[in-house]
Design a protein around this motif. Structure first.
Motif, PDB file in Angstrom:
ATOM      1  N   GLY A  81     -38.459 -54.828 -12.423  1.00  0.00           N
ATOM      2  CA  GLY A  81     -38.414 -53.529 -12.848  1.00  0.00           C
ATOM      3  C   GLY A  81     -37.817 -53.216 -14.152  1.00  0.00           C
ATOM      4  O   GLY A  81     -37.718 -52.091 -14.728  1.00  0.00           O
ATOM      5  N   VAL A  82     -37.329 -54.225 -14.885  1.00  0.00           N
ATOM      6  CA  VAL A  82     -36.816 -53.935 -16.059  1.00  0.00           C
ATOM      7  C   VAL A  82     -37.809 -53.735 -17.227  1.00  0.00           C
ATOM      8  O   VAL A  82     -38.752 -54.385 -17.237  1.00  0.00           O
ATOM      9  N   TRP A  83     -37.607 -52.991 -18.258  1.00  0.00           N
ATOM     10  CA  TRP A  83     -38.343 -52.641 -19.274  1.00  0.00           C
ATOM     11  C   TRP A  83     -37.573 -53.092 -20.607  1.00  0.00           C
ATOM     12  O   TRP A  83     -36.534 -52.973 -20.598  1.00  0.00           O
ATOM     13  N   TYR A  84     -38.348 -53.822 -21.583  1.00  0.00           N
ATOM     14  CA  TYR A  84     -37.735 -53.934 -22.834  1.00  0.00           C
ATOM     15  C   TYR A  84     -38.557 -53.770 -23.852  1.00  0.00           C
ATOM     16  O   TYR A  84     -39.963 -53.719 -23.632  1.00  0.00           O
ATOM     17  N   GLU A  85     -38.223 -53.413 -25.192  1.00  0.00           N
ATOM     18  CA  GLU A  85     -38.904 -53.512 -26.380  1.00  0.00           C
ATOM     19  C   GLU A  85     -39.264 -54.615 -26.785  1.00  0.00           C
ATOM     20  O   GLU A  85     -38.496 -55.672 -27.193  1.00  0.00           O
ATOM     21  N   LEU A  86     -40.650 -54.562 -27.359  1.00  0.00           N
ATOM     22  CA  LEU A  86     -41.261 -55.884 -27.885  1.00  0.00           C
ATOM     23  C   LEU A  86     -41.643 -55.641 -29.412  1.00  0.00           C
ATOM     24  O   LEU A  86     -41.900 -54.462 -29.785  1.00  0.00           O
ATOM     25  N   TYR A  87     -40.706 -56.676 -30.167  1.00  0.00           N
ATOM     26  CA  TYR A  87     -41.067 -56.405 -31.698  1.00  0.00           C
ATOM     27  C   TYR A  87     -41.872 -57.523 -32.304  1.00  0.00           C
ATOM     28  O   TYR A  87     -41.734 -58.589 -31.572  1.00  0.00           O
ATOM     29  N   TYR A  88     -42.212 -57.492 -33.357  1.00  0.00           N
ATOM     30  CA  TYR A  88     -42.956 -58.490 -34.094  1.00  0.00           C
ATOM     31  C   TYR A  88     -42.728 -58.426 -35.478  1.00  0.00           C
ATOM     32  O   TYR A  88     -42.428 -57.493 -36.056  1.00  0.00           O
ATOM     33  N   THR A  89     -43.003 -59.588 -36.225  1.00  0.00           N
ATOM     34  CA  THR A  89     -42.727 -59.673 -37.589  1.00  0.00           C
ATOM     35  C   THR A  89     -44.008 -60.724 -38.109  1.00  0.00           C
ATOM     36  O   THR A  89     -44.427 -61.459 -37.352  1.00  0.00           O
ATOM     37  N   ILE A  90     -44.435 -60.254 -39.504  1.00  0.00           N
ATOM     38  CA  ILE A  90     -45.423 -60.838 -40.134  1.00  0.00           C
ATOM     39  C   ILE A  90     -45.010 -61.903 -41.119  1.00  0.00           C
ATOM     40  O   ILE A  90     -44.097 -61.416 -41.893  1.00  0.00           O
TER      41      ILE A  90
ATOM     42  N   ALA B 290     -30.841 -58.350 -35.222  1.00  0.00           N
ATOM     43  CA  ALA B 290     -29.605 -57.471 -35.800  1.00  0.00           C
ATOM     44  C   ALA B 290     -29.681 -57.536 -37.390  1.00  0.00           C
ATOM     45  O   ALA B 290     -29.125 -56.597 -38.060  1.00  0.00           O
ATOM     46  N   GLN B 291     -30.280 -58.634 -37.689  1.00  0.00           N
ATOM     47  CA  GLN B 291     -30.324 -58.798 -39.224  1.00  0.00           C
ATOM     48  C   GLN B 291     -31.466 -57.953 -39.766  1.00  0.00           C
ATOM     49  O   GLN B 291     -32.657 -58.519 -39.683  1.00  0.00           O
ATOM     50  N   GLN B 292     -31.034 -57.036 -40.510  1.00  0.00           N
ATOM     51  CA  GLN B 292     -31.915 -56.099 -41.219  1.00  0.00           C
ATOM     52  C   GLN B 292     -31.656 -55.919 -42.583  1.00  0.00           C
ATOM     53  O   GLN B 292     -30.532 -55.989 -42.979  1.00  0.00           O
ATOM     54  N   GLY B 293     -32.716 -55.577 -43.424  1.00  0.00           N
ATOM     55  CA  GLY B 293     -32.330 -55.176 -44.817  1.00  0.00           C
ATOM     56  C   GLY B 293     -32.974 -56.113 -45.761  1.00  0.00           C
ATOM     57  O   GLY B 293     -33.951 -56.941 -45.472  1.00  0.00           O
ATOM     58  N   ILE B 294     -32.622 -55.977 -46.926  1.00  0.00           N
ATOM     59  CA  ILE B 294     -33.194 -57.074 -47.965  1.00  0.00           C
ATOM     60  C   ILE B 294     -32.855 -58.318 -47.792  1.00  0.00           C
ATOM     61  O   ILE B 294     -31.925 -59.082 -47.534  1.00  0.00           O
ATOM     62  N   GLY B 295     -34.024 -59.298 -47.914  1.00  0.00           N
ATOM     63  CA  GLY B 295     -34.075 -60.678 -47.711  1.00  0.00           C
ATOM     64  C   GLY B 295     -34.239 -61.027 -46.202  1.00  0.00           C
ATOM     65  O   GLY B 295     -34.237 -62.189 -46.037  1.00  0.00           O
ATOM     66  N   PHE B 296     -34.314 -60.073 -45.401  1.00  0.00           N
ATOM     67  CA  PHE B 296     -34.586 -60.441 -43.929  1.00  0.00           C
ATOM     68  C   PHE B 296     -35.987 -59.808 -43.664  1.00  0.00           C
ATOM     69  O   PHE B 296     -36.438 -58.848 -44.193  1.00  0.00           O
ATOM     70  N   PRO B 297     -36.640 -60.396 -42.701  1.00  0.00           N
ATOM     71  CA  PRO B 297     -38.075 -59.909 -42.336  1.00  0.00           C
ATOM     72  C   PRO B 297     -38.040 -58.609 -41.805  1.00  0.00           C
ATOM     73  O   PRO B 297     -37.087 -58.286 -40.934  1.00  0.00           O
ATOM     74  N   VAL B 298     -38.991 -57.907 -41.911  1.00  0.00           N
ATOM     75  CA  VAL B 298     -39.221 -56.593 -41.276  1.00  0.00           C
ATOM     76  C   VAL B 298     -39.749 -56.676 -39.906  1.00  0.00           C
ATOM     77  O   VAL B 298     -40.832 -57.449 -39.567  1.00  0.00           O
ATOM     78  N   TRP B 299     -39.107 -56.093 -38.918  1.00  0.00           N
ATOM     79  CA  TRP B 299     -39.611 -56.276 -37.685  1.00  0.00           C
ATOM     80  C   TRP B 299     -40.169 -54.692 -37.073  1.00  0.00           C
ATOM     81  O   TRP B 299     -39.564 -53.729 -37.265  1.00  0.00           O
ATOM     82  N   ASN B 300     -41.313 -54.760 -36.662  1.00  0.00           N
ATOM     83  CA  ASN B 300     -42.165 -53.708 -35.958  1.00  0.00           C
ATOM     84  C   ASN B 300     -42.100 -53.698 -34.648  1.00  0.00           C
ATOM     85  O   ASN B 300     -42.228 -54.504 -33.802  1.00  0.00           O
ATOM     86  N   LEU B 301     -41.986 -52.215 -34.088  1.00  0.00           N
ATOM     87  CA  LEU B 301     -41.746 -52.157 -32.638  1.00  0.00           C
ATOM     88  C   LEU B 301     -43.402 -52.209 -32.165  1.00  0.00           C
ATOM     89  O   LEU B 301     -44.260 -51.381 -32.888  1.00  0.00           O
TER      90      LEU B 301
END
Length: 188
Positions: A78-87, A58-69
């Motif tokens: 049978g559940v699907w979810y999105e996976l995000y990563y940050t560097i 939920a925390q996005q913006g200046i000072g927080f890491p950028v999360w990539n899909l």
């Protein structure tokens, strides 16, 4: 470079020269993943800490890491979810040993491991001779990057001097001796 058996939780991979992910595959109904990462072998001493999340933080913006899909993961039931990563950068301390699993065939496998502690073993995954190589690394030593090459010999046990004997596999019913060589990559 491929990583196998990644289960999403508080997972973090240390990847030298990381330049992006090429592909992600869900390996079973329990969210085990195989990731294919691209790296720049001219920049191996720049180690990235890749952290994963099963939902966009939920925390996005200046000072927080950028999360990539990265993509969709199929989970149990049978559940699907999105996976995000940050560097991020590798923390200076506080990392305990972590296990990474590399996948390939002896004779064609070469990968880079920051802070290599040990190769704990191998496991043959199919009749073609594909193996999983279990490698233990410690982030406190991430500046020391190791080039690991997995080789094989048959029909006789011919392991080069200084190599680590990893055991025997049996592709297509023929025995093959597997070994690893390890070289520390000099800083550029």
């Amino acid at each position: 470079m491929s990583f196998d058996g990644l289960y999403i939780g508080n997972e973090q991979l240390l990847i030298p020269g990381f330049s992006g992910f090429e592909e992600m595959r869900t390996m079973n109904e329990f969210s085990s993943l195989r990731l294919y990462a691209n790296y720049d072998d001219a920049d191996l001493h720049q180690v990235s800490a890749i952290t994963f999340a099963s939902a966009e933080p939920a925390q996005q913006g200046i000072g927080f890491p950028v999360w990539n899909l990265l993509g969709l993961v199929h989970a149990y039931g049978g559940v699907w979810y999105e996976l995000y990563y940050t560097i991020g950068t590798v923390p200076a301390s506080g990392n305990s040993d972590k296990t990474m699993v590399f996948v390939g065939q002896p004779g064609t496998m070469q990968f880079y491991v920051p802070g290599l502690v040990a190769i704990d073993g191998i496991h043959q995954t199919n009749d073609q001779g594909e193996v999983e190589v279990y490698v233990r690394a410690n982030g406190d030593n991430a500046a020391e990057v190791h080039q690991v090459t997995i080789g094989g010999s048959r029909p006789n046990r011919e392991i080069p001097a200084g190599a680590t004997d990893l055991g025997i596999i049996h592709p297509w019913g023929n025995w093959q001796y597997v070994y690893a060589t390890d070289t520390i990559v000099p800083a550029a």
